[in-house]
Design an enzyme around this catalytic site. Structure first.
Site, PDB file in Angstrom:
ATOM      1  N   LYS A  12     -19.354  -2.600 -44.193  1.00 47.11           N
ATOM      2  CA  LYS A  12     -20.498  -2.188 -45.017  1.00 47.11           C
ATOM      3  C   LYS A  12     -21.079  -3.374 -45.801  1.00 47.11           C
ATOM      4  CE  LYS A  12     -19.085   2.680 -45.689  1.00 47.11           C
ATOM      5  NZ  LYS A  12     -18.746   3.684 -46.743  1.00 47.11           N
ATOM      6  N   TYR A  52     -25.806   9.375 -41.439  1.00 47.98           N
ATOM      7  CA  TYR A  52     -24.990  10.130 -42.400  1.00 47.98           C
ATOM      8  C   TYR A  52     -25.474  11.575 -42.567  1.00 47.98           C
ATOM      9  CZ  TYR A  52     -21.857   6.475 -44.297  1.00 47.98           C
ATOM     10  OH  TYR A  52     -20.854   5.541 -44.490  1.00 47.98           O
ATOM     11  N   ARG A  88      -8.458   5.093 -39.368  1.00 46.43           N
ATOM     12  CA  ARG A  88      -8.534   5.777 -40.671  1.00 46.43           C
ATOM     13  C   ARG A  88      -7.357   5.344 -41.552  1.00 46.43           C
ATOM     14  NH1 ARG A  88     -13.232   8.252 -42.127  1.00 46.43           N
ATOM     15  NH2 ARG A  88     -11.906   9.184 -43.721  1.00 46.43           N
ATOM     16  N   ASN A 115     -17.040   0.821 -50.573  1.00 53.03           N
ATOM     17  CA  ASN A 115     -15.650   0.831 -50.110  1.00 53.03           C
ATOM     18  C   ASN A 115     -15.451   0.079 -48.788  1.00 53.03           C
ATOM     19  OD1 ASN A 115     -16.796   2.667 -48.389  1.00 53.03           O
ATOM     20  ND2 ASN A 115     -15.610   4.423 -49.094  1.00 53.03           N
ATOM     21  N   HIS A 118     -16.530   1.756 -42.834  1.00 50.27           N
ATOM     22  CA  HIS A 118     -16.674   3.121 -42.324  1.00 50.27           C
ATOM     23  C   HIS A 118     -15.833   3.239 -41.056  1.00 50.27           C
ATOM     24  CE1 HIS A 118     -18.442   6.814 -40.726  1.00 50.27           C
ATOM     25  NE2 HIS A 118     -18.405   6.204 -39.560  1.00 50.27           N
ATOM     26  N   GLU A 129     -21.169   8.481 -32.882  1.00 51.03           N
ATOM     27  CA  GLU A 129     -21.451   7.258 -33.656  1.00 51.03           C
ATOM     28  C   GLU A 129     -21.526   6.026 -32.753  1.00 51.03           C
ATOM     29  OE1 GLU A 129     -18.559   7.197 -36.840  1.00 51.03           O
ATOM     30  OE2 GLU A 129     -19.478   8.930 -37.827  1.00 51.03           O
TER      31      GLU A 129
HETATM   32  N1  UDP Z   1     -19.094   8.577 -50.956  1.00 49.98           N
HETATM   33  C1  UDP Z   1     -19.615   8.400 -52.219  1.00 49.98           C
HETATM   34  N2  UDP Z   1     -19.249   9.286 -53.210  1.00 49.98           N
HETATM   35  C2  UDP Z   1     -18.384  10.314 -52.987  1.00 49.98           C
HETATM   36  C3  UDP Z   1     -17.853  10.482 -51.685  1.00 49.98           C
HETATM   37  C4  UDP Z   1     -18.222   9.593 -50.693  1.00 49.98           C
HETATM   38  O1  UDP Z   1     -20.380   7.478 -52.457  1.00 49.98           O
HETATM   39  O2  UDP Z   1     -18.080  11.071 -53.917  1.00 49.98           O
HETATM   40  C5  UDP Z   1     -19.484   7.650 -49.896  1.00 49.98           C
HETATM   41  C6  UDP Z   1     -18.359   6.690 -49.536  1.00 49.98           C
HETATM   42  O3  UDP Z   1     -18.903   5.395 -49.395  1.00 49.98           O
HETATM   43  C7  UDP Z   1     -17.851   7.204 -48.221  1.00 49.98           C
HETATM   44  C8  UDP Z   1     -19.092   7.839 -47.605  1.00 49.98           C
HETATM   45  O4  UDP Z   1     -19.797   8.374 -48.712  1.00 49.98           O
HETATM   46  O5  UDP Z   1     -17.296   6.156 -47.444  1.00 49.98           O
HETATM   47  C9  UDP Z   1     -18.826   8.939 -46.628  1.00 49.98           C
HETATM   48  O6  UDP Z   1     -17.979   9.892 -47.217  1.00 49.98           O
HETATM   49  P1  UDP Z   1     -16.722  10.481 -46.438  1.00 49.98           P
HETATM   50  O7  UDP Z   1     -16.213  11.628 -47.229  1.00 49.98           O
HETATM   51  O8  UDP Z   1     -17.093  10.715 -45.011  1.00 49.98           O
HETATM   52  O9  UDP Z   1     -15.639   9.295 -46.559  1.00 49.98           O
HETATM   53  P2  UDP Z   1     -15.044   8.298 -45.450  1.00 49.98           P
HETATM   54  O10 UDP Z   1     -15.009   9.044 -44.146  1.00 49.98           O
HETATM   55  O11 UDP Z   1     -15.963   7.095 -45.404  1.00 49.98           O
HETATM   56  O12 UDP Z   1     -13.686   7.934 -45.968  1.00 49.98           O
HETATM   57 MG    MG Z   2     -16.498  10.084 -43.159  1.00 52.24          MG
END
Ligand code: UDP
Ligand code: MG
Length: 136
Positions: A12, A52, A88, A115, A118, A129
């Protein structure tokens, strides 16, 4: 039984901006992932919104899409046995504060939004994706 999978990974903007791409790719390679394809791109906000879309009802959707399109990203197809879950695990929890030692988000994540990486979360989403970024 063998279960070779491909998954989509994104480095990212926060990580690309800090020049962490070599370190993060090194973490993938040291865990046995092959990087089959990769490219550095910058998304339009409308493209991030499409990527997204699954999160479109969430309160963080607009900021998330603005952020993902705010700078260059590196998208990669990773391959390994059980690549989806293995990626993951290597990424760690969405919130870097909760991520375990040895994970990418623990090491490099700044905050829940910044974070660093992805990763696809299922076989179906990995296909969607990978096609999103690499369909010719
Ligand atoms: N995210 C955020 N606030 C939240 C939850 C998620 O900004 O409260 C962002 C975060 O960068 C995350 C992305 O949205 O990586 C997608 O969320 P997801 O729950 O799919 O998490 P991931 O699969 O990336 O762990
Ligand atoms: Mg996700």
């Amino acid at each position: 039984m063998s279960n070779l999978q491909q998954t989509l990974s994104i480095i990212k903007p926060d990580a690309v901006e800090r020049n962490l791409d070599k370190e993060i790719k090194g973490m993938f390679k040291s865990k046995g992932f092959l990087i089959l394809k990769e490219k550095k791109i910058q998304l339009e906000k409308s493209e991030a919104e499409k990527f997204y879309k699954v999160h479109e009802t969430k309160p963080f959707y607009n900021d998330l899409c603005a952020y993902l399109s705010s700078g260059p990203i590196i998208v990669m197809i990773l391959e390994k046995e059980n690549a989806i879950i293995a990626n993951r695990e290597l990424m760690g929890s969405t919130n870097p504060k909760d991520a375990k030692e040895g994970t990418i988000r623990k090491k490099y994540g700044i905050s829940i939004d910044k974070n660093s990486v992805h990763g696809s979360d299922s076989i179906d989403n990995a296909k969607i994706e990978i096609d999103f970024f690499f369909k010719d």
